[in-house]
Write a protein that holds these residues in place. Structure first.
Motif, PDB file in Angstrom:
ATOM      1  N   GLN A   1       0.839  -1.199   0.000  1.00 58.89           N
ATOM      2  CA  GLN A   1       0.000   0.000   0.000  1.00 58.89           C
ATOM      3  C   GLN A   1       0.873   1.247   0.000  1.00 58.89           C
ATOM      4  OE1 GLN A   1      -3.415  -0.282  -0.237  1.00 58.89           O
ATOM      5  NE2 GLN A   1      -2.912  -2.456  -0.494  1.00 58.89           N
ATOM      6  N   TRP A   2       0.390   2.275  -0.695  1.00 62.61           N
ATOM      7  CA  TRP A   2       1.174   3.503  -0.819  1.00 62.61           C
ATOM      8  C   TRP A   2       0.816   4.542   0.232  1.00 62.61           C
ATOM      9  CZ3 TRP A   2       5.386   5.625  -2.610  1.00 62.61           C
ATOM     10  CH2 TRP A   2       5.483   7.013  -2.693  1.00 62.61           C
TER      11      TRP A   2
ATOM     12  N   GLN B   1       1.134  11.714  -5.554  1.00 62.22           N
ATOM     13  CA  GLN B   1       0.760  10.515  -6.304  1.00 62.22           C
ATOM     14  C   GLN B   1       0.216   9.432  -5.388  1.00 62.22           C
ATOM     15  OE1 GLN B   1       0.401  10.746  -9.228  1.00 62.22           O
ATOM     16  NE2 GLN B   1       2.004  11.792 -10.333  1.00 62.22           N
ATOM     17  N   ASN B   2      -0.751   9.812  -4.585  1.00 63.48           N
ATOM     18  CA  ASN B   2      -1.322   8.867  -3.631  1.00 63.48           C
ATOM     19  C   ASN B   2      -1.808   7.594  -4.329  1.00 63.48           C
ATOM     20  OD1 ASN B   2      -2.233   7.953  -1.145  1.00 63.48           O
ATOM     21  ND2 ASN B   2      -4.265   8.811  -1.446  1.00 63.48           N
TER      22      ASN B   2
ATOM     23  N   ASN C   1       0.142   5.129  -5.876  1.00 61.81           N
ATOM     24  CA  ASN C   1       0.866   4.538  -6.996  1.00 61.81           C
ATOM     25  C   ASN C   1       2.370   4.812  -6.959  1.00 61.81           C
ATOM     26  OD1 ASN C   1       1.780   3.667  -9.542  1.00 61.81           O
ATOM     27  ND2 ASN C   1      -0.197   4.124 -10.463  1.00 61.81           N
ATOM     28  N   PRO C   2       3.170   3.858  -6.469  1.00 62.19           N
ATOM     29  CA  PRO C   2       4.620   4.064  -6.437  1.00 62.19           C
ATOM     30  C   PRO C   2       5.251   4.124  -7.823  1.00 62.19           C
ATOM     31  CG  PRO C   2       4.069   1.834  -5.733  1.00 62.19           C
ATOM     32  CD  PRO C   2       2.778   2.584  -5.828  1.00 62.19           C
TER      33      PRO C   2
ATOM     34  N   PHE D   1       8.699   9.070  -0.415  1.00 64.15           N
ATOM     35  CA  PHE D   1       8.680   7.746   0.199  1.00 64.15           C
ATOM     36  C   PHE D   1       8.635   7.809   1.720  1.00 64.15           C
ATOM     37  CE2 PHE D   1      10.632   6.858  -3.975  1.00 64.15           C
ATOM     38  CZ  PHE D   1       9.769   5.872  -4.412  1.00 64.15           C
TER      39      PHE D   1
ATOM     40  N   SER E   1       5.239   7.810   3.219  1.00 67.89           N
ATOM     41  CA  SER E   1       4.315   6.787   2.740  1.00 67.89           C
ATOM     42  C   SER E   1       4.438   5.477   3.510  1.00 67.89           C
ATOM     43  CB  SER E   1       4.571   6.513   1.250  1.00 67.89           C
ATOM     44  OG  SER E   1       3.800   5.415   0.810  1.00 67.89           O
TER      45      SER E   1
ATOM     46  N   VAL F   1       4.411   2.774   2.185  1.00 68.64           N
ATOM     47  CA  VAL F   1       5.053   1.799   1.306  1.00 68.64           C
ATOM     48  C   VAL F   1       6.390   1.320   1.863  1.00 68.64           C
ATOM     49  CG1 VAL F   1       6.370   3.377  -0.171  1.00 68.64           C
ATOM     50  CG2 VAL F   1       5.464   1.258  -1.126  1.00 68.64           C
TER      51      VAL F   1
ATOM     52  N   GLY G   1       3.504  -4.902  -7.099  1.00 63.74           N
ATOM     53  CA  GLY G   1       4.215  -4.235  -6.018  1.00 63.74           C
ATOM     54  C   GLY G   1       4.983  -5.174  -5.120  1.00 63.74           C
TER      55      GLY G   1
ATOM     56  N   CYS H   1      10.574  -0.264  -9.693  1.00 64.14           N
ATOM     57  CA  CYS H   1       9.287   0.293 -10.148  1.00 64.14           C
ATOM     58  C   CYS H   1       9.442   1.040 -11.467  1.00 64.14           C
ATOM     59  CB  CYS H   1       8.724   1.228  -9.083  1.00 64.14           C
ATOM     60  SG  CYS H   1       8.079   0.383  -7.631  1.00 64.14           S
TER      61      CYS H   1
END
Length: 225
Positions: A74-75, A85-86, A88-89, A114, A117, A119, A163, A181
């Motif tokens: 999850q981002w 860009q909530n 989507n990495p 990052f 986030s 992530v 991911g 990515c």
């Protein structure tokens, strides 16, 4: 040992299930893999991955074994504040490239976006649990590489997501998640094959046999009336 990573088929993400096209893609990847000498089939606990894995398991009469740590990362924001860009990495990685920034920055986890986030924690969780899972097959993380404790010729399938599999590949080859990515955007049901080969006691690096191959879904489509 060989690990065949398979991304799930085309999906309805809101319902977490394969679409009509996704079912066709899953059937195609199952046909492609049916000649492999597969010992076990594992899957993320997300339904779209599990449905894909069931197609692969069917010709072998196998049960699919759940691996919750391979569910999609999850981002979202760690503190609820808006974040670039909530969700989507990959868009973040593409933006870094567009700005000419280093996607192999060793301090990527401490820099925006990052560091704001979830992530980062999700990627770390995947890495740690994957190493524990791999150790159960006889290959233990030792520094940057892997120590062969009980080498084998087993082939297993891991069906998951873009991911979580990218997080694993970044870890296996000591790459940055942002780089993977940016450089690797797996198509639906794409296949990546990683092998581990070496004498017991030796220190080895994994070997890439196949990377991001989705030739089996070429031309597959759903005709709309």
């Amino acid at each position: 040992m060989r690990i065949i990573f398979v991304r799930h088929g085309h999906s309805n993400y809101e319902k977490d299930c394969l679409t009509e096209l996704g079912h066709l893609q899953a059937a195609a990847v199952a046909e492609r893999l049916k000649s492999e000498n597969i010992l076990k089939i594992f899957s993320s606990t997300r339904n779209r991955a599990y449905e894909t894995a069931k197609y692969i398991a069917a010709p072998f009469g196998m049960e699919v074994e759940a691996c919750d740590f391979m569910k999609e990362i999850q981002w979202g924001s760690v503190n609820g504040e808006p974040i670039f860009q909530n969700g989507n990495p990959w868009l973040v990685a593409d933006d870094l490239v567009a700005q000419g920034l280093d996607v192999m920055d060793p301090d990527w986890t401490e820099k925006e976006p990052f560091c704001k986030s979830k992530v980062v924690a999700h990627v770390q969780n995947v890495r740690e649990h994957f190493d524990a899972w791999l150790a159960s097959f006889g290959y233990e993380r030792d520094g940057l590489y892997y120590r062969v404790r009980n080498g084998n010729q087993d082939t297993v399938v891991m069906t998951s997501h873009a991911g979580s599999s990218s997080a694993v590949l970044a870890h296996l080859f000591n790459l940055r998640f942002a780089f993977v990515c940016a450089a690797l955007k797996p198509d639906f049901t794409s296949i990546t094959v990683i092998s581990f080969d070496g004498a017991n006691g030796s220190l080895i690096s994994p070997i890439i046999e196949v990377l991001n191959d989705a030739r089996h879904i070429a031309g597959i489509r759903v005709d709309k009336a």
